[in-house]
Design an enzyme around this catalytic site. Structure first.
Site, PDB file in Angstrom:
ATOM      1  N   GLY A  48       0.768  -1.240   0.000  1.00 19.94           N
ATOM      2  CA  GLY A  48       0.000   0.000   0.000  1.00 19.94           C
ATOM      3  C   GLY A  48       0.800   1.291   0.000  1.00 19.94           C
ATOM      4  N   GLU A 102       3.446   4.214   6.115  1.00 19.70           N
ATOM      5  CA  GLU A 102       2.261   3.373   5.940  1.00 19.70           C
ATOM      6  C   GLU A 102       1.217   4.112   5.100  1.00 19.70           C
ATOM      7  OE1 GLU A 102       0.861   0.742   5.588  1.00 19.70           O
ATOM      8  OE2 GLU A 102       0.162  -0.141   7.463  1.00 19.70           O
ATOM      9  N   ASP A 103       0.388   3.352   4.400  1.00 21.74           N
ATOM     10  CA  ASP A 103      -0.636   3.984   3.572  1.00 21.74           C
ATOM     11  C   ASP A 103      -1.782   4.555   4.401  1.00 21.74           C
ATOM     12  OD1 ASP A 103      -1.535   1.433   4.289  1.00 21.74           O
ATOM     13  OD2 ASP A 103      -2.199   0.869   2.285  1.00 21.74           O
ATOM     14  N   ASP A 106      -6.277   2.665  10.175  1.00 20.62           N
ATOM     15  CA  ASP A 106      -7.720   2.504  10.316  1.00 20.62           C
ATOM     16  C   ASP A 106      -7.999   2.165  11.791  1.00 20.62           C
ATOM     17  OD1 ASP A 106     -10.326   2.287   9.061  1.00 20.62           O
ATOM     18  OD2 ASP A 106     -10.139   0.133   9.102  1.00 20.62           O
ATOM     19  N   LYS A 134      -7.869   7.487   9.635  1.00 26.33           N
ATOM     20  CA  LYS A 134      -9.316   7.550   9.899  1.00 26.33           C
ATOM     21  C   LYS A 134      -9.507   7.648  11.405  1.00 26.33           C
ATOM     22  CE  LYS A 134     -10.600   4.504   6.009  1.00 26.33           C
ATOM     23  NZ  LYS A 134     -11.111   3.151   5.651  1.00 26.33           N
ATOM     24  N   PHE A 155     -14.478   3.699   2.783  1.00 26.16           N
ATOM     25  CA  PHE A 155     -13.503   2.844   2.123  1.00 26.16           C
ATOM     26  C   PHE A 155     -12.965   3.579   0.899  1.00 26.16           C
ATOM     27  CE2 PHE A 155     -11.826  -0.386  -0.647  1.00 26.16           C
ATOM     28  CZ  PHE A 155     -11.067  -1.115   0.242  1.00 26.16           C
ATOM     29  N   ILE A 156     -11.658   3.649   0.789  1.00 24.05           N
ATOM     30  CA  ILE A 156     -11.060   4.402  -0.312  1.00 24.05           C
ATOM     31  C   ILE A 156     -10.062   3.554  -1.108  1.00 24.05           C
ATOM     32  CG2 ILE A 156     -11.348   6.686   0.763  1.00 24.05           C
ATOM     33  CD1 ILE A 156      -8.097   5.965   1.081  1.00 24.05           C
ATOM     34  N   ASP A 162      -5.759  -0.283  -2.377  1.00 22.63           N
ATOM     35  CA  ASP A 162      -6.467  -1.175  -3.302  1.00 22.63           C
ATOM     36  C   ASP A 162      -7.844  -1.566  -2.819  1.00 22.63           C
ATOM     37  OD1 ASP A 162      -5.338  -2.833  -1.145  1.00 22.63           O
ATOM     38  OD2 ASP A 162      -6.114  -4.513  -2.324  1.00 22.63           O
ATOM     39  N   ARG A 168      -4.645   0.441  -7.195  1.00 22.67           N
ATOM     40  CA  ARG A 168      -3.445   1.027  -6.575  1.00 22.67           C
ATOM     41  C   ARG A 168      -2.784   2.054  -7.479  1.00 22.67           C
ATOM     42  NH1 ARG A 168      -2.102  -2.061  -2.044  1.00 22.67           N
ATOM     43  NH2 ARG A 168      -2.517  -4.288  -2.161  1.00 22.67           N
TER      44      ARG A 168
HETATM   45  P1  IMP Z   1      -5.817  -1.319  10.519  1.00 20.48           P
HETATM   46  O1  IMP Z   1      -4.966  -2.439  11.010  1.00 20.48           O
HETATM   47  O2  IMP Z   1      -7.271  -1.510  10.830  1.00 20.48           O
HETATM   48  O3  IMP Z   1      -5.333   0.051  10.952  1.00 20.48           O
HETATM   49  O4  IMP Z   1      -5.819  -1.376   8.943  1.00 20.48           O
HETATM   50  C1  IMP Z   1      -4.796  -0.950   8.208  1.00 20.48           C
HETATM   51  C2  IMP Z   1      -4.739  -1.665   6.880  1.00 20.48           C
HETATM   52  O5  IMP Z   1      -6.037  -1.957   6.345  1.00 20.48           O
HETATM   53  C3  IMP Z   1      -4.075  -0.752   5.899  1.00 20.48           C
HETATM   54  O6  IMP Z   1      -2.676  -0.957   5.895  1.00 20.48           O
HETATM   55  C4  IMP Z   1      -4.752  -1.094   4.602  1.00 20.48           C
HETATM   56  O7  IMP Z   1      -4.044  -2.136   3.984  1.00 20.48           O
HETATM   57  C5  IMP Z   1      -6.126  -1.577   4.988  1.00 20.48           C
HETATM   58  N1  IMP Z   1      -7.159  -0.516   4.851  1.00 20.48           N
HETATM   59  C6  IMP Z   1      -7.790   0.157   5.825  1.00 20.48           C
HETATM   60  N2  IMP Z   1      -8.687   1.032   5.331  1.00 20.48           N
HETATM   61  C7  IMP Z   1      -8.618   0.924   3.995  1.00 20.48           C
HETATM   62  C8  IMP Z   1      -9.309   1.603   2.900  1.00 20.48           C
HETATM   63  O8  IMP Z   1     -10.160   2.484   3.072  1.00 20.48           O
HETATM   64  N3  IMP Z   1      -8.943   1.219   1.647  1.00 20.48           N
HETATM   65  C9  IMP Z   1      -8.006   0.263   1.396  1.00 20.48           C
HETATM   66  N4  IMP Z   1      -7.339  -0.382   2.377  1.00 20.48           N
HETATM   67  C10 IMP Z   1      -7.640  -0.054   3.673  1.00 20.48           C
HETATM   68 MG    MG Z   2      -1.088  -1.121   4.557  1.00 17.51          MG
END
Ligand code: IMP
Ligand code: MG
Length: 178
Positions: A48, A102-103, A106, A134, A155-156, A162, A168
């Site tokens: 990402g 990091e991308d 969440d 977020k 969701f983006i 992706d 991507r």
């Molecule tokens: P977390 O562990 O819940 O913080 O999720 C992080 C990972 O979930 C990111 O590194 C992304 O790969 C994926 N992710 C979370 N939100 C999105 C989104 O809106 N679009 C695409 N991938 C997402």
């Molecule tokens: Mg990621």
């Protein structure tokens, strides 16, 4: 409004590339200021973060290294425990200033496990740079040092992110149509 179809879903334009790049440049300047003389090693998380990392590094002008890792999830010792294994980190980070690239953050679960894993190698400090955050979705106690953009919990896709492997390569960021 510009929209794209990826697989079975429609997405609409959300953040244009010039806006994205302006925000990346802003955090790059903060990094140049804060980490001057610290010889940081940037650790970018594939897949990402590839586009964010590329743009960020064009604007980071202090001496630094960059490396790329992948995270593999596997079940820990208890059935509910999810552990992230860090793959591909060949450089020693002991005593170094590490900047995770990091991308998106969440829930924060991924970032917390990555910080824990990297911490086992005794870096001097770990900073976090994320393209997107977020805040309403965050479930963990996490300090984010450099956030390019805060967004609602939609969701983006695009700019490295992706939907099921696709999208991507989009220059702009799109959000799922509701
Ligand atoms: P977390 O562990 O819940 O913080 O999720 C992080 C990972 O979930 C990111 O590194 C992304 O790969 C994926 N992710 C979370 N939100 C999105 C989104 O809106 N679009 C695409 N991938 C997402
Ligand atoms: Mg990621």
């Amino acid at each position: 409004m510009k929209s794209v179809k990826i697989k079975d879903k429609e997405f609409e334009l959300f953040i244009q590339s010039n806006e994205i790049e302006k925000n990346i440049e802003r955090i790059a300047h903060q990094i140049n200021h804060d980490l001057a003389g610290k010889n940081p090693i940037f650790v970018a998380v594939l897949n990402g973060a590839f586009m964010f990392a590329g743009e960020l590094m064009k604007k980071v002008s202090i001496p630094c290294e960059i490396t790329f890792v992948r995270l593999a999830s596997y079940q820990g010792t208890s059935s509910t425990e999810k552990v992230k294994e860090v793959l591909g980190l060949n450089e020693s980070i002991e005593g170094r200033t590490v900047v995770i690239v990091e991308d998106i953050v969440d829930s924060g679960n991924t970032m917390v496990s990555l910080v824990d894993e990297l911490g086992l190698q005794h870096p001097l400090e770990i900073k976090i740079a994320t393209l997107l955050f977020k805040p309403d979705a965050l479930k963990r106690d996490l300090k984010l040092d450099y956030v390019a953009m805060e967004i609602p919990s939609d969701f983006i896709v695009g700019y490295g992110l992706d939907y099921d492997g696709y999208g991507r390569n989009l220059n702009d960021i799109y959000k799922l149509k509701s």
